[in-house]
Design a protein around this motif. Structure first.
Motif, PDB file in Angstrom:
ATOM      1  N   PRO A 772       0.781  -1.277   0.080  1.00 53.80           N
ATOM      2  CA  PRO A 772       0.089  -0.140   0.054  1.00 53.80           C
ATOM      3  C   PRO A 772       0.864   1.237   0.162  1.00 53.80           C
ATOM      4  CG  PRO A 772      -0.923  -1.613   1.615  1.00 53.80           C
ATOM      5  CD  PRO A 772       0.357  -2.106   1.237  1.00 53.80           C
ATOM      6  N   ARG A 773       2.083   1.085   0.304  1.00 58.47           N
ATOM      7  CA  ARG A 773       3.018   2.298   0.321  1.00 58.47           C
ATOM      8  C   ARG A 773       3.219   2.745  -0.983  1.00 58.47           C
ATOM      9  NH1 ARG A 773       7.394  -0.361   4.160  1.00 58.47           N
ATOM     10  NH2 ARG A 773       7.016  -1.873   2.720  1.00 58.47           N
ATOM     11  N   ARG A 774       2.792   2.048  -2.166  1.00 56.81           N
ATOM     12  CA  ARG A 774       2.917   2.637  -3.390  1.00 56.81           C
ATOM     13  C   ARG A 774       1.825   3.174  -3.816  1.00 56.81           C
ATOM     14  NH1 ARG A 774       7.320   0.188  -6.416  1.00 56.81           N
ATOM     15  NH2 ARG A 774       8.517  -1.381  -5.141  1.00 56.81           N
ATOM     16  N   ASP A 775       0.736   3.054  -3.101  1.00 60.57           N
ATOM     17  CA  ASP A 775      -0.686   3.675  -3.483  1.00 60.57           C
ATOM     18  C   ASP A 775      -0.358   5.409  -3.034  1.00 60.57           C
ATOM     19  OD1 ASP A 775      -3.073   4.768  -3.635  1.00 60.57           O
ATOM     20  OD2 ASP A 775      -3.988   2.700  -3.465  1.00 60.57           O
ATOM     21  N   TYR A 776      -0.176   6.268  -4.023  1.00 56.93           N
ATOM     22  CA  TYR A 776       0.013   7.656  -3.673  1.00 56.93           C
ATOM     23  C   TYR A 776      -1.109   8.278  -3.223  1.00 56.93           C
ATOM     24  CZ  TYR A 776       4.188   6.139  -6.528  1.00 56.93           C
ATOM     25  OH  TYR A 776       5.231   5.653  -7.118  1.00 56.93           O
ATOM     26  N   GLY A 777      -2.353   7.795  -3.751  1.00 61.58           N
ATOM     27  CA  GLY A 777      -3.457   8.410  -3.345  1.00 61.58           C
ATOM     28  C   GLY A 777      -3.767   8.466  -1.632  1.00 61.58           C
ATOM     29  N   VAL A 778      -3.454   7.149  -1.268  1.00 62.99           N
ATOM     30  CA  VAL A 778      -3.487   6.644   0.205  1.00 62.99           C
ATOM     31  C   VAL A 778      -2.581   7.344   0.845  1.00 62.99           C
ATOM     32  CG1 VAL A 778      -3.404   5.089   1.906  1.00 62.99           C
ATOM     33  CG2 VAL A 778      -4.855   4.619  -0.272  1.00 62.99           C
ATOM     34  N   GLN A 779      -1.320   7.484   0.439  1.00 63.01           N
ATOM     35  CA  GLN A 779      -0.275   8.206   1.037  1.00 63.01           C
ATOM     36  C   GLN A 779      -0.372   9.521   1.067  1.00 63.01           C
ATOM     37  OE1 GLN A 779       1.726   6.281   2.697  1.00 63.01           O
ATOM     38  NE2 GLN A 779       1.099   4.433   1.976  1.00 63.01           N
ATOM     39  N   ASP A 780      -0.967  10.168   0.274  1.00 64.32           N
ATOM     40  CA  ASP A 780      -1.254  11.671   0.168  1.00 64.32           C
ATOM     41  C   ASP A 780      -2.142  11.896   1.213  1.00 64.32           C
ATOM     42  OD1 ASP A 780      -1.441  14.537  -0.962  1.00 64.32           O
ATOM     43  OD2 ASP A 780      -3.431  13.819  -1.221  1.00 64.32           O
ATOM     44  N   ALA A 781      -3.315  10.962   1.335  1.00 68.38           N
ATOM     45  CA  ALA A 781      -4.331  11.391   2.282  1.00 68.38           C
ATOM     46  C   ALA A 781      -4.254  10.902   3.502  1.00 68.38           C
ATOM     47  CB  ALA A 781      -5.807  10.406   1.654  1.00 68.38           C
ATOM     48  N   LEU A 782      -3.398   9.898   4.105  1.00 69.85           N
ATOM     49  CA  LEU A 782      -3.159   9.714   5.269  1.00 69.85           C
ATOM     50  C   LEU A 782      -2.788  10.767   6.291  1.00 69.85           C
ATOM     51  CD1 LEU A 782      -1.484   6.002   5.062  1.00 69.85           C
ATOM     52  CD2 LEU A 782      -3.420   6.741   6.515  1.00 69.85           C
ATOM     53  N   PRO A 783      -1.571  11.578   5.803  1.00 71.35           N
ATOM     54  CA  PRO A 783      -0.954  12.630   6.614  1.00 71.35           C
ATOM     55  C   PRO A 783      -2.310  13.738   6.958  1.00 71.35           C
ATOM     56  CG  PRO A 783       0.360  12.157   5.027  1.00 71.35           C
ATOM     57  CD  PRO A 783      -0.744  11.463   4.624  1.00 71.35           C
ATOM     58  N   HIS A 784      -3.204  13.632   6.479  1.00 69.32           N
ATOM     59  CA  HIS A 784      -4.386  14.765   6.606  1.00 69.32           C
ATOM     60  C   HIS A 784      -5.508  13.998   7.571  1.00 69.32           C
ATOM     61  CE1 HIS A 784      -3.169  17.445   3.500  1.00 69.32           C
ATOM     62  NE2 HIS A 784      -2.697  16.497   2.862  1.00 69.32           N
ATOM     63  N   SER A 785      -5.258  12.724   8.012  1.00 70.44           N
ATOM     64  CA  SER A 785      -6.043  12.178   9.036  1.00 70.44           C
ATOM     65  C   SER A 785      -5.271  12.195  10.490  1.00 70.44           C
ATOM     66  CB  SER A 785      -6.425  10.726   8.599  1.00 70.44           C
ATOM     67  OG  SER A 785      -7.066  10.227   9.580  1.00 70.44           O
ATOM     68  N   ASP A 786      -5.872  12.703  11.518  1.00 70.44           N
ATOM     69  CA  ASP A 786      -5.230  12.541  12.769  1.00 70.44           C
ATOM     70  C   ASP A 786      -5.954  11.343  13.545  1.00 70.44           C
ATOM     71  OD1 ASP A 786      -8.000  13.641  12.873  1.00 70.44           O
ATOM     72  OD2 ASP A 786      -7.286  14.934  14.714  1.00 70.44           O
ATOM     73  N   ALA A 787      -6.595  10.529  12.778  1.00 71.04           N
ATOM     74  CA  ALA A 787      -7.139   9.214  13.338  1.00 71.04           C
ATOM     75  C   ALA A 787      -6.435   8.358  13.900  1.00 71.04           C
ATOM     76  CB  ALA A 787      -8.275   8.525  12.400  1.00 71.04           C
ATOM     77  N   PRO A 788      -6.663   7.700  15.032  1.00 71.62           N
ATOM     78  CA  PRO A 788      -5.669   6.608  15.590  1.00 71.62           C
ATOM     79  C   PRO A 788      -5.339   5.658  14.522  1.00 71.62           C
ATOM     80  CG  PRO A 788      -7.706   6.264  16.624  1.00 71.62           C
ATOM     81  CD  PRO A 788      -7.892   7.500  15.647  1.00 71.62           C
ATOM     82  N   TRP A 789      -6.208   5.242  13.633  1.00 72.79           N
ATOM     83  CA  TRP A 789      -6.025   4.035  13.041  1.00 72.79           C
ATOM     84  C   TRP A 789      -6.499   4.491  11.370  1.00 72.79           C
ATOM     85  CZ3 TRP A 789      -3.993   0.631  15.726  1.00 72.79           C
ATOM     86  CH2 TRP A 789      -4.314   0.413  17.018  1.00 72.79           C
ATOM     87  N   TRP A 790      -6.031   3.500  10.209  1.00 72.84           N
ATOM     88  CA  TRP A 790      -6.517   3.452   9.135  1.00 72.84           C
ATOM     89  C   TRP A 790      -6.743   2.080   8.927  1.00 72.84           C
ATOM     90  CZ3 TRP A 790      -3.896   1.381   4.745  1.00 72.84           C
ATOM     91  CH2 TRP A 790      -2.783   1.027   5.233  1.00 72.84           C
ATOM     92  N   ALA A 791      -7.346   1.731   7.685  1.00 77.44           N
ATOM     93  CA  ALA A 791      -7.589   0.332   7.322  1.00 77.44           C
ATOM     94  C   ALA A 791      -7.507   0.171   5.742  1.00 77.44           C
ATOM     95  CB  ALA A 791      -8.924  -0.034   7.968  1.00 77.44           C
ATOM     96  N   ALA A 792      -7.099  -1.082   5.549  1.00 77.59           N
ATOM     97  CA  ALA A 792      -7.036  -1.697   4.161  1.00 77.59           C
ATOM     98  C   ALA A 792      -8.272  -2.347   4.069  1.00 77.59           C
ATOM     99  CB  ALA A 792      -5.931  -2.461   3.579  1.00 77.59           C
ATOM    100  N   THR A 793      -9.515  -1.772   4.029  1.00 78.27           N
ATOM    101  CA  THR A 793     -10.805  -2.353   4.403  1.00 78.27           C
ATOM    102  C   THR A 793     -11.225  -3.065   3.340  1.00 78.27           C
ATOM    103  OG1 THR A 793     -12.761  -1.742   5.509  1.00 78.27           O
ATOM    104  CG2 THR A 793     -12.260  -0.401   3.450  1.00 78.27           C
TER     105      THR A 793
END
Length: 852
Positions: A772-793
């Motif tokens: 998933p670290r190659r998914d640039y869209g996710v990697q761009d979005a993650l720093p904008h979340s202050d949530a304790p978790w994320w998921a490959a749902t």
């Protein structure tokens, strides 16, 4: 002052470099620059106090050994002590990479360089920070574990480091190494909304020193996340700024005098200056312009102190008085910054017009460059951005004493480090770095810091992660067939993928409930059956609620065209999507491709009030059932509820798209339908007829012109935020609530739709499931979340079903400790694949913590 990041895989970072990933969108309005992928996953760091050999060169062997003992994930390399520091850095980087340690370069600013200060520069490029940016970027291409750089005392040098200068500096770095991050060093007192607004688009985060208490970090977090917060009541004077005798700032509030025998004003106060310099800044309390209390800022630790003042003589016989706090210069200063905080203002015999928690109601007067947080309204807090920050805490006894006062002991150093680490664990900062921690063998502070770093890393690593297998929603009836939920179904998974004692990763199951598809009775019976069997078999479960993909059971919402079918109402045009700006373009049909092309009901208008109400009503029906079950579980079984998921690849025009002239096809056989499907690189319509007009118009975004990618992404974001807000209102805690976003073109704006303030974000991973670290869209979005978790749902890697590739994909996804779970779609597709099952078993077994 001179100043972790998850372990970076060299191959991955080289791939990022070669691909030219531009993680920072400089100048994009409304967007905060995205930090480098993985930058703030587990950032526990140390800074400076490098061990040196007698001739002055850094002792690389000793440094690597000591940092590994300390248990940090990153080290800040200060270039300042010796002209050879830049050369030693080049030797240190490969050694640090072998030890799994990332490196941030740390430079001093003009105020700590000649001619302003001393005789030492950061060599060899001195004050040419644009050149530094370029050279550090070049070095990061050779050594991928070089991921960021920092400039010290940034705020005091902001006249030099203007946003325009930083933009040029960043462009020179990111043109070569897009993933390289830049962070300025600030003090907590310098974290202000104006700074965030002016600099957020040209920085990747901030390092902030030195935390005094939890209130400070809460306020800094609020400013750097554009969140609602009441600012602390402060009066202050900036560093490197001249004042004149008599300059002041004063914040006053009216008070009504009540009948009483005596009158008292009491409050807490502290300032952050501990030096002996006296006779300049004075703190005062005034009643009707009379000074009733005064204290020089000189000396004393920066701890809260209680003040109680009898003001009976100044108040008696008056109907109203003005109470004011004043910071006054009796002598002019040239470089004497100070911050004075007041709190918990209490009165006896007086009725204040407003408290300190209502800063906008205080009247402020000033002369000179003094500053105040009183007199300004609390920031609105629109959550437009997230600026990551690292909390820097003093790790040296002498440095600690200068910043926190006596007693300066190893134990108090450890107390402040724990304070920052606890805030990091609670999601109130993105990392922690120790400042000048003594790493010599006889150090008294090193063992305490080592213990804390290991404790908090272990706590985070101990937190369970989950590999879930989703039950095929068609086979399970999407909640509409209770008989499809069986004990045998649970036992089948438990037998193939049993728990491993001591493993941090557990295997569980996911179930989807489409609450707008069937009857409520069947829905509730299926849901209760899943929860009952989860507890009976000790199986963690993810409960997924869908109200957008399957809504056949609500013709009262979508049937606007056929009087012969249930639910007919022409007004239902408002609840479905349109292919133009007006209701005559309402759609009757849509297409979906989940393995094969399907005809489905028209796409819902995600902004329709009636549709939203229907979703809210169903969520109010089903979510309390889950929460009541969860709350009744004993403490040791609470993790049987992995989470509640809302949305299902929420988007417009993807999982329910519309072919040109699609309504005319409804009366024809499906065999005559077009089959060319979507072209995901052609945004926003993706190669078919554009839809989304109804939602965009109803949301007030626009009512004419062409739809844009941003329009449709914003609709999906509002939809998921609305569902998340409703779930939160029903009592779902944020750490148990997940959204389901997606993206089909690398980096498209839709990825950001999964992020909101009420839930943890989740995405689908197919192309990038292997890493998933190659998914640039996710990697761009993650720093904008202050949530304790994320998921490959929703997760399923393509390619061969072999043990090695599958295990690597599982481990790559769960490598980020904030990835709570991955959910394999679907169990029915993998249960007969022994290599896949073995890969899961090996991944779980490898997560067993070794005995100490």
């Amino acid at each position: 002052m001179r100043s972790p990041i998850a372990r970076v895989r060299v191959i991955f970072l080289l791939a990022l470099v070669l691909s030219g990933y531009a993680g920072l969108a400089l100048g994009r309005e409304g967007a905060n620059p995205a930090p480098a992928p993985g930058l703030f996953r587990q950032h526990l760091a140390d800074y400076d106090s490098e061990l040196r050999r007698p001739e002055g060169r850094v002792d690389l062997d000793a440094m690597i050994a000591r940092l590994k003992e300390l248990g940090v994930t990153a080290y800040y390399w200060l270039i300042w002590h010796a002209p050879t520091d830049w050369d030693d850095l080049k030797l240190f980087l490969p050694r640090a990479a072998e030890a799994g340690i990332e490196v941030w370069v740390y430079l001093v600013p003009p105020s700590e360089s000649p001619p302003k200060f001393g005789t030492r520069y950061s060599e060899p490029f001195r004050l040419d920070y644009e050149r530094w940016a370029e050279e550090i970027a070049k070095l990061s291409l050779v050594h991928p574990n070089l991921t960021a750089w920092v400039i010290d005392d940034f705020y005091a040098n902001r006249a030099f480091f203007t946003p325009t200068y930083l933009r040029r500096m960043q462009e020179r770095a990111k043109r070569l190494s897009p993933r390289l991050a830049f962070l300025p060093l600030l003090y907590f007192r310098e974290i202000r909304a104006q700074f965030a607004e002016e600099y957020r688009q040209v920085i990747d985060g901030v390092v902030v020193a030195y935390l005094q208490d939890r209130e400070e970090i809460e306020w800094a977090w609020a400013i750097l996340n554009d969140a609602v917060a009441v600012p602390p009541a402060e009066l202050g004077y900036p560093s490197n700024t001249r004042s004149q005798p008599g300059d002041f700032v004063m914040a006053g509030q009216s008070a009504r005098v009540l009948p009483a025998d005596g009158y008292v004003l009491a409050f807490r106060q502290r300032d952050d200056f501990m030096g002996p310099t006296a006779g300049y800044h004075f703190k005062q309390l005034l009643v009707d312009d009379a000074v009733v209390w005064e204290q020089d800022v000189a000396g004393g630790p920066p701890r809260w102190r209680e003040v109680s003042v009898d003001v009976t003589d100044q108040v008696r016989g008056k109907a109203d008085v003005t109470v004011a706090f004043r910071l006054l210069d009796k002598k002019g200063v040239s470089n004497f910054g100070v911050r004075w905080s007041v709190g918990e203002l209490r009165t006896e015999g007086l009725n204040l017009g407003a408290s300190l928690a209502e800063p906008g109601t205080w009247k402020v007067d000033r002369q000179g460059a003094f500053e105040a947080t009183l007199g300004t309204s609390a920031p609105v807090g629109q959550r437009r951005f997230h600026i990551p920050f690292v909390s820097m805490t003093a790790g040296d006894i002498k440095e600690f004493g200068e910043r926190h006062g006596d007693p300066a002991t190893p134990e108090r150093v450890a107390e402040h480090l724990r304070l920052s680490l606890q805030a990091w664990q609670d999601g109130k900062c993105d990392g922690v770095v120790t400042y000048c921690l003594d790493k010599r063998p006889a150090s008294r502070t090193f063992p305490l810091a080592q213990e804390l770093f290991h404790e908090f890393r272990k706590d985070q690593q101990r937190t369970s992660q989950f590999i879930l297998v989703n039950r095929n929603p068609s086979a399970a009836g999407r909640g509409g067939r209770p008989a499809a939920v069986s004990l045998e179904g649970f036992q089948e998974v438990r037998k193939a993928l049993p728990d491993v004692p001591g493993a941090r990763i557990r295997v569980g199951m996911g179930y989807i409930f489409s609450y707008l598809q069937g009857k409520d009775e069947a829905l509730l019976a299926s849901l209760r059956r899943v929860l009952e069997l989860a507890e009976q078999t000790n199986t963690p479960v993810l409960i997924q609620f869908d109200g957008e993909q399957w809504w056949e059971g609500r013709p009262d919402l979508w049937n606007w065209w056929d009087p012969s079918l249930p639910g007919f109402d022409p007004a239902n045009r408002q609840n479905v999507e349109w292919s133009g700006w007006t209701p005559e373009h309402a759609t009757k049909i849509a297409w979906r491709n989940w393995g094969r092309q399907l005809r489905v009901r028209p796409a819902p208008n995600l902004m329709s009030p009636r549709y939203r109400q229907a979703c809210h009503e169903k969520m109010a029906l089903v979510i309390p059932v889950v929460l009541d079950w969860w709350k009744a579980l004993p403490a040791e079984k609470k993790d049987l509820l992995v989470g509640i998921k809302v949305g299902w690849e929420s988007s417009v025009g993807v999982n329910a798209w519309y072919y040109p002239n699609g309504n005319a096809l409804l009366a024809k056989p499906a065999a005559e339908d077009p089959t060319y499907g979507l072209k995901n690189d052609e945004l926003p319509a993706r190669g078919v007829a554009p839809i989304g007009y109804a939602a965009v118009k109803m949301a007030g975004l626009r009512d004419r012109g062409k739809l844009t990618e941003a329009d449709l992404a914003e609709i999906a974001r509002r939809h998921l935020e609305d569902l998340s807000r409703q779930a939160a209102r029903l009592g779902v805690p944020r750490e148990r609530l997940f959204t389901h976003g997606a993206g089909w073109k690398d980096g498209e704006l839709l990825y950001r739709a999964a992020v909101n303030a009420f839930s943890c974000p989740g995405w689908s991973f197919y192309r990038h499931a292997a890493d998933p670290r190659r998914d640039y869209g996710v990697q761009d979005a993650l720093p904008h979340s202050d949530a304790p978790w994320w998921a490959a749902t929703e997760w399923l890697p393509p390619g061969p079903r072999e043990v090695g590739p599958w295990r690597r994909a599982l481990e790559n996804t769960l490598a980020d400790p904030r990835c709570r779970y991955l959910c394999i779609y679907n169990w029915e597709g993998i249960r007969d694949s022994e290599p896949v099952l073995e890969a899961i078993r090996q991944t779980v077994a490898a997560s067993v913590e070794p005995c100490p």
